[in-house]
Design a protein around this motif. Structure first.
Motif, PDB file in Angstrom:
ATOM      1  N   UNK A  32      53.298  43.823  36.935  1.00  0.00           N
ATOM      2  CA  UNK A  32      52.223  44.422  37.724  1.00  0.00           C
ATOM      3  C   UNK A  32      52.293  45.937  37.599  1.00  0.00           C
ATOM      4  N   UNK A  33      51.383  46.593  38.301  1.00  0.00           N
ATOM      5  CA  UNK A  33      51.397  48.048  38.353  1.00  0.00           C
ATOM      6  C   UNK A  33      51.442  48.429  39.825  1.00  0.00           C
ATOM      7  N   UNK A  63      52.275  41.776  25.585  1.00  0.00           N
ATOM      8  CA  UNK A  63      51.468  42.133  26.759  1.00  0.00           C
ATOM      9  C   UNK A  63      50.374  43.124  26.417  1.00  0.00           C
ATOM     10  N   UNK A  64      50.473  43.687  25.222  1.00  0.00           N
ATOM     11  CA  UNK A  64      49.464  44.668  24.799  1.00  0.00           C
ATOM     12  C   UNK A  64      49.847  46.083  25.195  1.00  0.00           C
ATOM     13  N   UNK A  90      34.896  44.769  34.117  1.00  0.00           N
ATOM     14  CA  UNK A  90      35.720  44.518  32.940  1.00  0.00           C
ATOM     15  C   UNK A  90      34.912  44.659  31.649  1.00  0.00           C
ATOM     16  N   UNK A  91      35.626  45.065  30.609  1.00  0.00           N
ATOM     17  CA  UNK A  91      34.991  45.091  29.297  1.00  0.00           C
ATOM     18  C   UNK A  91      35.478  43.879  28.509  1.00  0.00           C
ATOM     19  N   UNK A  92      35.501  42.752  29.188  1.00  0.00           N
ATOM     20  CA  UNK A  92      36.055  41.548  28.580  1.00  0.00           C
ATOM     21  C   UNK A  92      35.055  40.856  27.667  1.00  0.00           C
ATOM     22  N   UNK A 106      44.028  43.480  33.730  1.00  0.00           N
ATOM     23  CA  UNK A 106      45.392  44.013  33.585  1.00  0.00           C
ATOM     24  C   UNK A 106      45.353  45.308  32.765  1.00  0.00           C
ATOM     25  N   UNK A 107      44.579  45.310  31.690  1.00  0.00           N
ATOM     26  CA  UNK A 107      44.486  46.519  30.845  1.00  0.00           C
ATOM     27  C   UNK A 107      43.979  47.692  31.666  1.00  0.00           C
ATOM     28  N   UNK A 108      43.004  47.387  32.545  1.00  0.00           N
ATOM     29  CA  UNK A 108      42.439  48.447  33.387  1.00  0.00           C
ATOM     30  C   UNK A 108      43.508  49.005  34.331  1.00  0.00           C
ATOM     31  N   UNK A 109      44.318  48.101  34.889  1.00  0.00           N
ATOM     32  CA  UNK A 109      45.407  48.535  35.771  1.00  0.00           C
ATOM     33  C   UNK A 109      46.421  49.370  35.009  1.00  0.00           C
ATOM     34  N   UNK A 110      46.717  48.924  33.793  1.00  0.00           N
ATOM     35  CA  UNK A 110      47.755  49.611  33.016  1.00  0.00           C
ATOM     36  C   UNK A 110      47.351  51.039  32.676  1.00  0.00           C
TER      37      UNK A 110
END
Ligand SMILES: [Zn+2]
Length: 649
Positions: free
Chosen positions: A126-127, A230-231, A402-404, A423-427
């Motif tokens: 998580x972040x 995880x990217x 999201x840009x999903x 998750x990418x947005x959080x990261x």
């Protein structure tokens, strides 16, 4: 509404709700039916109107929606045209990749991919905001969760319970139906993990490690592959990481390093199925329903398709639905009334704590600062500006959506893609100062306080009848919505909240004497709740302490705020009496609830909240106003002598 069959002093909750409880039926597809569910059903109608007016549209493969409307259109198409066979093809493509892992490196990468897709595994990524200066957002790793609570694996005596039997049958069904023999090993694997999670550690402990230092912390784990999966690519090395409950975390990660590949694959597959089995063929979705809904919660049948569509879209696209919901709900009048109420409750909180004269001057001045600085969002946690009462209509921030990529052939693949984008947005926030914005689905029937932001949210979803009704008296609305506001505010001064200062920083800001006093007061509350039983089982005063404290403190400061506003308006004694009667009545109504036995047992062992009846009957007897107005006698079961009543600070 009230009944003579139950006198207030025998049981106030039953006195007020008796007739409603006789009438109310728990729908087959629910484990519980109460005021919160009544409101949810009304909110669902509004969400349904949004979804119904959305015209479905097929996306092309991996198409990224360009607008919010497109998100809804694509989602509706994929939901409506979903097909178990095609969903299973996607599941099989993932299990195929798992089985094709030839070495530890490839497996570590897969574990990372699962973490990045929000599938719960051995490890949760998580972040979070770090707990000391400079309070930046940090990547965090925490021990993961198992399918069932840990005690089911560790106690042989529970292996005869319907919950365990349904679990075994669910794993077996998935294994056979999907043709995945290794999946059956998940039971053994989860049992090994439960032994690790169940062994004593310091749950509250955490460690900070520089990305470069993770390797030194656990050399045998293949960090690069895990984080690439995880990217995260290479910048994870420069970042600071927070490791929650590091002892348990290390043991779990060591298990991953040494376990056989099929054991790891079994747990990952099972955890992926836990969230997706409901979309697969009937045998699997039925087995999943039997475990998660019937055995655990006592539900009798799955929810209607319409409700499932509403719940599923709410889960996947909360921000977008929230915007549409706000357009329906937005009311300037309601906003200003709630803001006025909030302001008054804040002032009452300051007065209550000052009056107790217990806290040191220094602590008290910080209490005042904390209350004054507390951010309050009413209605919608406005995208972009989470300040007091500002609605989000027409001001969507692109970051929130999201840009999903969407996949017309698979709902599950699309959901994974949306989670991944979230998750990418959080990261993106990692390594930056705290992002004070909050994401909160404004249509849900709940309210929350965030101690690390000193911010609470009362969304549109909960500003509904019977909690809040425009035509009702002040007393009624203070007893319903007001006591919820008071409850959230009090969380700033419960065992956890009081560790954070006015700026939401984790810091010791109480004097030693104040802290000791607080511990003393809360210990009395724990002992008080421990005395009572519900269905033959003792209440757990320790586990429910913060929520009970918030219920009690919330009601106390809200009543004070109500009395003050009545005083300002020059209300007569009779009027004040009537308003206070409404106040306690509305409070008891807001907790009316019917609960299936299974759900009650589950709640009592897991929830940090007391059961509805106790949230009323263990709280109101501490109020002299309640004793006076409802004419409670010393001989009544609920009566508590003045010297034994709890004190708030
Ligand atoms: Zn609470």
């Amino acid at each position: 509404m009230t009944s003579d069959a139950f006198k207030p002093g025998d049981g106030f909750y039953r006195h007020i709700n008796h007739k409603w409880m006789e009438r109310a039926k728990i729908p087959d597809s629910r484990s519980e039916y109460g005021a919160f569910d009544e409101i949810k059903m009304e909110n669902d109608k509004k969400i349904w109107s949004i979804l119904e007016s959305t015209k479905e549209k097929a996306p092309s493969v991996a198409e990224i929606p360009k607008s919010h409307k497109d998100h809804l259109r694509f989602y509706k198409y994929i939901w409506t045209h979903r097909d178990a066979d095609r969903e299973e093809l996607f599941i099989k493509s993932i299990t195929g990749q798992l089985l094709a892992c030839c070495n530890d490196h490839e497996m570590a990468r897969m574990v990372g991919w699962f973490c990045g897709s929000m599938v719960s595994t051995f490890i949760d990524v998580d972040v979070e905001e770090e707990k000391r200066s400079p309070y930046y957002m940090r990547n965090t790793l925490s021990p993961g969760k198992l399918t069932l609570p840990v005690r089911y694996y560790n106690r042989k005596s529970l292996h005869r319970t319907p919950i365990w039997l349904s679990y075994v049958s669910y794993v077996r069904t998935c294994s056979i139906e999907l043709g995945l023999p290794y999946l059956y090993k998940a039971i053994e694997a989860e049992t090994q993990l439960a032994a690790i999670i169940g062994s004593p550690t310091n749950e509250d402990a955490f460690k900070e490690r520089h990305g470069e230092g993770l390797k030194a912390w656990l050399p045998e784990f293949i960090w690069e592959e895990f984080l690439n999966g995880m990217g995260l690519e290479s910048h994870w090395k420069q970042h600071m990481w927070i490791l929650n409950d590091p002892t348990c975390l290390k043991r779990l990660m060591k298990w991953v390093c040494h376990a056989k590949a099929d054991m790891i694959a079994a747990v990952l597959t099972l955890h992926m199925l836990n969230g997706t089995a409901k979309y697969l063929r009937p045998a699997i979705s039925q087995a999943s329903f039997n475990l998660f809904r019937r055995s655990i919660l006592g539900e009798r049948s799955p929810a209607p398709e319409k409700t499932r569509f509403i719940d599923d879209t709410s889960d996947s696209l909360p921000e977008i639905l929230c915007e549409e919901f706000t357009k329906i709900e937005y009311s300037k009048k309601k906003l200003s009334q709630i803001m006025d109420m909030t302001h008054r409750i804040k002032e009452a909180a300051v007065e209550t704590m000052r009056e107790s004269q217990i806290l040191a001057k220094r602590t008290m001045s910080q209490v005042v600062e904390k209350i004054h600085r507390m951010k309050v969002t009413v209605g919608s946690p406005s995208v972009g500006s989470p300040s007091v009462g500002s609605p989000s209509v027409g001001s969507p921030n692109d970051n929130e959506v999201t840009d999903a990529p969407y996949y017309p052939d698979s709902l599950i693949q699309t959901k994974f893609s949306i989670y991944n984008a979230k998750i990418r947005r959080k990261l993106k926030d990692v390594g930056k100062p705290v992002n004070r914005g909050v994401h909160y689905p404004c249509f849900i029937v709940n309210a929350s306080y965030y101690e690390e932001k000193n911010h609470f949210i009362i969304p549109w979803g909960i500003l509904q009848a019977p909690f809040y009704m425009e035509g009702k008296s002040l007393g009624w609305n203070y007893g319903g919505t007001g006591s919820t506001i008071g409850h959230e505010l009090t969380h700033a001064f419960d065992a956890e909240g009081s560790e954070y200062n006015a700026h939401g920083k984790f810091r010791r800001w109480w004097t030693r004497k104040d802290r000791a006093h607080f511990k003393n007061q809360t210990r009395k509350m724990v002992q008080f709740f421990n005395k009572f039983t519900h269905c033959g089982k003792h209440l757990d005063g320790e586990k429910t302490l913060s929520e009970n404290w918030a219920d009690f403190g919330g009601l106390l400061i809200t009543l004070r705020a109500l009395k003050k506003v009545l005083g300002e308006r020059g209300a007569t004694e009779a009027e004040v009496k009537k308003e206070i009667r409404d106040f306690f009545t509305s409070y008891a109504v807001s907790w009316r609830d019917r609960l299936r036995k299974r759900a009650m047992e589950y709640k009592m062992t897991r929830s940090v909240h007391s059961l509805a009846e106790d949230r009323v009957d263990r709280i109101v007897p501490h109020f002299q106003e309640w004793v006076d107005i409802f004419d409670i006698k010393e001989s009544d079961p609920l009566f508590i002598p003045v010297k034994d009543r709890l004190k708030f600070f």
